[in-house]
Design an enzyme around this catalytic site. Sequence first.
Site, PDB file in Angstrom:
ATOM      1  N   PHE A  57     -44.924  59.084  73.380  1.00 57.28           N
ATOM      2  CA  PHE A  57     -45.453  58.790  74.748  1.00 57.28           C
ATOM      3  C   PHE A  57     -44.474  59.639  76.166  1.00 57.28           C
ATOM      4  O   PHE A  57     -43.481  60.067  75.630  1.00 57.28           O
ATOM      5  CB  PHE A  57     -45.591  57.432  75.083  1.00 57.28           C
ATOM      6  CG  PHE A  57     -44.510  56.443  75.240  1.00 57.28           C
ATOM      7  CD1 PHE A  57     -43.140  56.911  75.160  1.00 57.28           C
ATOM      8  CD2 PHE A  57     -44.522  55.007  75.856  1.00 57.28           C
ATOM      9  CE1 PHE A  57     -42.128  56.036  75.151  1.00 57.28           C
ATOM     10  CE2 PHE A  57     -43.239  54.112  75.700  1.00 57.28           C
ATOM     11  CZ  PHE A  57     -42.190  54.804  75.469  1.00 57.28           C
ATOM     12  N   GLU A  58     -44.909  59.255  77.198  1.00 56.74           N
ATOM     13  CA  GLU A  58     -44.357  60.160  78.220  1.00 56.74           C
ATOM     14  C   GLU A  58     -44.266  61.506  77.996  1.00 56.74           C
ATOM     15  O   GLU A  58     -43.089  62.253  78.473  1.00 56.74           O
ATOM     16  CB  GLU A  58     -42.994  59.614  78.353  1.00 56.74           C
ATOM     17  CG  GLU A  58     -43.045  58.028  78.823  1.00 56.74           C
ATOM     18  CD  GLU A  58     -42.303  57.871  80.031  1.00 56.74           C
ATOM     19  OE1 GLU A  58     -41.782  58.526  80.712  1.00 56.74           O
ATOM     20  OE2 GLU A  58     -41.966  56.422  80.365  1.00 56.74           O
ATOM     21  N   GLY A  59     -45.005  62.186  77.351  1.00 51.70           N
ATOM     22  CA  GLY A  59     -45.029  63.426  77.043  1.00 51.70           C
ATOM     23  C   GLY A  59     -44.557  63.715  75.424  1.00 51.70           C
ATOM     24  O   GLY A  59     -43.565  63.136  75.419  1.00 51.70           O
ATOM     25  N   GLY A  98     -39.721  59.725  85.319  1.00 52.87           N
ATOM     26  CA  GLY A  98     -39.704  58.573  84.275  1.00 52.87           C
ATOM     27  C   GLY A  98     -39.056  58.564  82.963  1.00 52.87           C
ATOM     28  O   GLY A  98     -38.814  57.584  82.346  1.00 52.87           O
ATOM     29  N   ARG A  99     -38.594  59.821  82.744  1.00 55.27           N
ATOM     30  CA  ARG A  99     -38.200  59.953  81.286  1.00 55.27           C
ATOM     31  C   ARG A  99     -36.806  59.988  81.015  1.00 55.27           C
ATOM     32  O   ARG A  99     -36.274  59.389  79.983  1.00 55.27           O
ATOM     33  CB  ARG A  99     -38.453  61.454  81.028  1.00 55.27           C
ATOM     34  CG  ARG A  99     -39.873  61.659  80.776  1.00 55.27           C
ATOM     35  CD  ARG A  99     -40.164  63.244  80.512  1.00 55.27           C
ATOM     36  NE  ARG A  99     -41.715  63.516  80.367  1.00 55.27           N
ATOM     37  CZ  ARG A  99     -42.172  64.362  81.073  1.00 55.27           C
ATOM     38  NH1 ARG A  99     -41.492  65.357  81.834  1.00 55.27           N
ATOM     39  NH2 ARG A  99     -43.508  64.476  81.366  1.00 55.27           N
TER      40      ARG A  99
END
Lengths: 448, 628
Positions: free
Chosen positions: B432-434, B310-311
């Site tokens: 977000f997203e890690g 997703g990144r």
Amino acid sequence: MNGARCLLRLQSVGFLAPSVRAAVQHAALLQPATALSQITVRNTCGQALRRFHGSPGCYKSQPVPTDPGEEHEDRVKKDKSLITHDDLFERVAREAKTKATFNRVVDVFSKRDIRRRGHVEFIYAALKKMPEFGVERDLTVYNKLLDVFPKEVFVPRNFIQRMFNHYPRQQECGVHLLEQMENYGIMPNVDSKVLIVQIFGDKSHPMRKYQRIMYWFPKFKHANPFPVPVQLPEDPVDLARLSLNRIANDLDAKVTVYQMPCTDISESGEITFPHVVGIQSPDQMELLAKHNPNRPVFVEGPFPLWLRKICVYYYILRADPLPPEEKVEEPYDPERCFDFPLQLDLDLDRDMGDDDSFDVEDVDEGPVFAMCMTSQGDQATLNQWISGLQETNPILGRVPTLFRLEAGPRELQGVADPGPGYREEGEEEVETDIVVEEEHQRSQGVKQ
Amino acid sequence: MNINRLIALSRSVKYGEILTSNARHAAKEVTLPHRTIRTHARDLAYAKDLFLGKVNKAECFPYPEIRNEELEEINSFVAPVEKFFTEEVDSKRIDHEAKIPPETLNGLKELGLFGIQVPEEYGGLGLSNTMYARLGEIISLDGSIAVTLAAHQAIGLKGILIAGSEEQKAKYLPKLASGEHVAAFCLTEPGSGSDAASIQTKATLSEDRKTYLLNGSKIWISNGGFADLMTVFARTEVVGEDGVKKDKITAFIVERAFGGIISGKPEDKLGIRGSNTCEVSFDNCPVPVENVIGEVGGGFKVAMNILNSGRFSMGSAGSGMIKKLIEMTAEYAGSRKQFGKNLSEFGMIQEKFAVMAQNAFVMESMAYLTAGMMDRPGVPDCSLEAAMVKVFSSEGGWICVSEALQVLGGLGYTKNYPYERYLRDCRILLIFEGTNEILRMYIALTGMQYAGKILTGKIKEMKKGNVGVALEMLGRKLGDALGRKVDLGLTGMDGVVHPSLADSAKKLEQNVAHFGSTVENLLYRYGKTIVEEQLILKRVADVLINLYAMTAVLSRSSRSISIGLRNHDHEVLLANTFCTDAFFKNNYWITQLQKNSPENQDENIKKIAREVLEKRAYVCSHPLDRTF
């Protein structure tokens, strides 16, 4: 010229020292006549010295008594003061030994004679008496004592005076005063400095001492990373809180008061409940929760803890270290972290050149799960602590708890006032101690 | 290049055949058009090879292109979306009311933006990663909408897309693609961010073995307040191969209609205020067994794949935002006068624009290079590259927005201008997203693991005192010290970089070679304990990000010159500037990584932190304090 002066000075110093000591020590015993003669010697000697290298200004500030009558009067006064140095304090001490009375004595001395005859002896005596009056840590009192020295008289006025020990006895006395301050950890302030400059001048020995103190004291003021407050709390619960936090050294640790000290008056008589204060951190709770319930935990103590002049005792709840066969290392779970590998799957170890760890021999001591303080270290009281702990650590209900208490050092405790039942409890404890040990051995035997 | 692709394709086909026996959809995936998302990893990857000091130029050169039809297709999508975002979306209102109005949401649904990557057969747009990135540029103009859409399709429904069964896809994807249903991704728990072991939500199988009962609560769930469908991760009891029962993570598709789902109050956030973030609790929520995504106990892989895939789009999103900001601030700087001069004539203001342009350029290059790599046939594992894009663009975005705000001075600080909103919105990108810290660990450790596997034998020989290996090593070091030119083949005869970028390419090569030997050195020194050395890993990751960024800009601008794109000279300028800048930064970081380097302050940094953390407060005395 120089040699001669030196000689004279040495002579006078040598002459003075024993006489003064004698005067101070035996003043009360000595007959007025002997005292008088000694003082005369001293006086003449001092005056001779003064004349020898005194400046004209000196005469102005401290006129040498010429009139025989005056001198006589002076002698009488001197005589009196000498006897009363110690005596003055003794007399006042009969009423009350407080700062106010101490100050009054100093005031009396200062006002008695404008020339402050015998001030050195007086200051030595006062310094000795300070702890008795409880003013040994009071800076204002020290300043007041410094103020007893006559001003400007001992300040060297030319380079020759400055070069030699000008008024050594007075300077020595001043240094002694500062030394006593130093020993009690009292830091002089600007007032002290001003006084010293006024009395001895700005390059004198007391001034040097002052400067040295002012160099080192601020450096050492915060040297202790774990300072004990100067004023320890009076309340035993607060004191226990403070000491437990001090030992635990864990900011997460929580202090719980399991019982406030109180006295219950019922029909059967007066029962005093001691305070029970405990501390436990979340880490300790976690450790305890993981403890194998088949292995006992021990309540041990009392262990001493010194806080300035107070000694308090604490108890710990601990277990034996895990035997090596029970130690399980958590296996690495590759599905532990969603985002990055927690371990690398490599067959390479850290290079020796980059291994900065020390080779420390670890002695396995076993975990400490909680600590507590109470004024009464018998098993009943400590049981209360354990049952209080059980509310937050349910595992304690299943773990055998053994009490290994020593009766020993509690007598030293100044705070606790051993009541009538005190001895009995102690004996009881010893008994339980034995039982407990047996039980412990039994459990060990079963294990083996 | 074409031959290369062919080889890759044939390889993947073979791979697919092997997989058919044990995986349900592998064969199908391979035969599908190249736009679908794949889950299996291809071995070759550019970033990992950098750890060995190699430039795998076949992977990144030439810069990936899309076909003309695809370009037309994407442009036909872009135009209406752009129109919609400039005319219909009132970002200020969304931010102020902390809610995206229904009519805006409906507009988004009509544009098909809820199913950008869902295959056409399920009613989505079926766009490739590259096209998704292109749309992301526009969607990012409003942070709240971007996050809502990302939570829906980049992570929310991705689980079904990459690991769901045919039935699950047929059942759920059409409604999700149309936006009738909104999806959410429920992984984070109060006690668990990246730590799978602390996931507390439990799924217990019922007596009849037909439903799972979900219990537990999840926090910070984007779209959690209104999502109709959630990908939920929970512990299930699995009997392992050795017969021991173990708790493992399983992914579930949970419909709100199943009941037992309670959404908490929306969080009041700093930025992306229009997006809905809240706690979601499950209280005996019944989930039929057929709603398990993938296998029972296989949730960990699903979660990792979703997160990793997703990144990449954040790069294009960031560049889209910065491009817009450049337009807005340039107008201000060109019209505002001070001392009879325009703001744009002041050097310090000019620098800000250069920074913004350069960042946008690099982000864009990285994002589309990565998207292109992901779109290649085969099953590329680009998670490392995607993570690098995310880290670089989130940090670059933050700097650029801040610089843009600075150009306006006090005006930028007020709510009259959108800069403060952009600033607040883009702060989330670093989190977000890690978080970027975690991604740096991922970047560095993944590479270290890869390089370590290959280098272990050599390092062991060296440690044993093998003279040959040690001499080789020494010779190479000596060569480096004497300034031997590194040639990794980017320039020259078989070069892939345009001659006007040759200097920059040389810099990249030099950095890569240097980096390779540094990695070897680090592995020699730390071995597997490098996991503990976070400050070292951070630098390794930073160097790698820069290397990848350099590659991306070189590749992109080489292509631009070669085919004569408009303003390609500007690209060359930007590329050369960036490469030089990055070269010196890399050199510094690599120097810090040497043993006993005086530039390295790690010990001091750690000590400062330790002392502060011990006290849990600022340690120093007040400057006005006295001791006497």
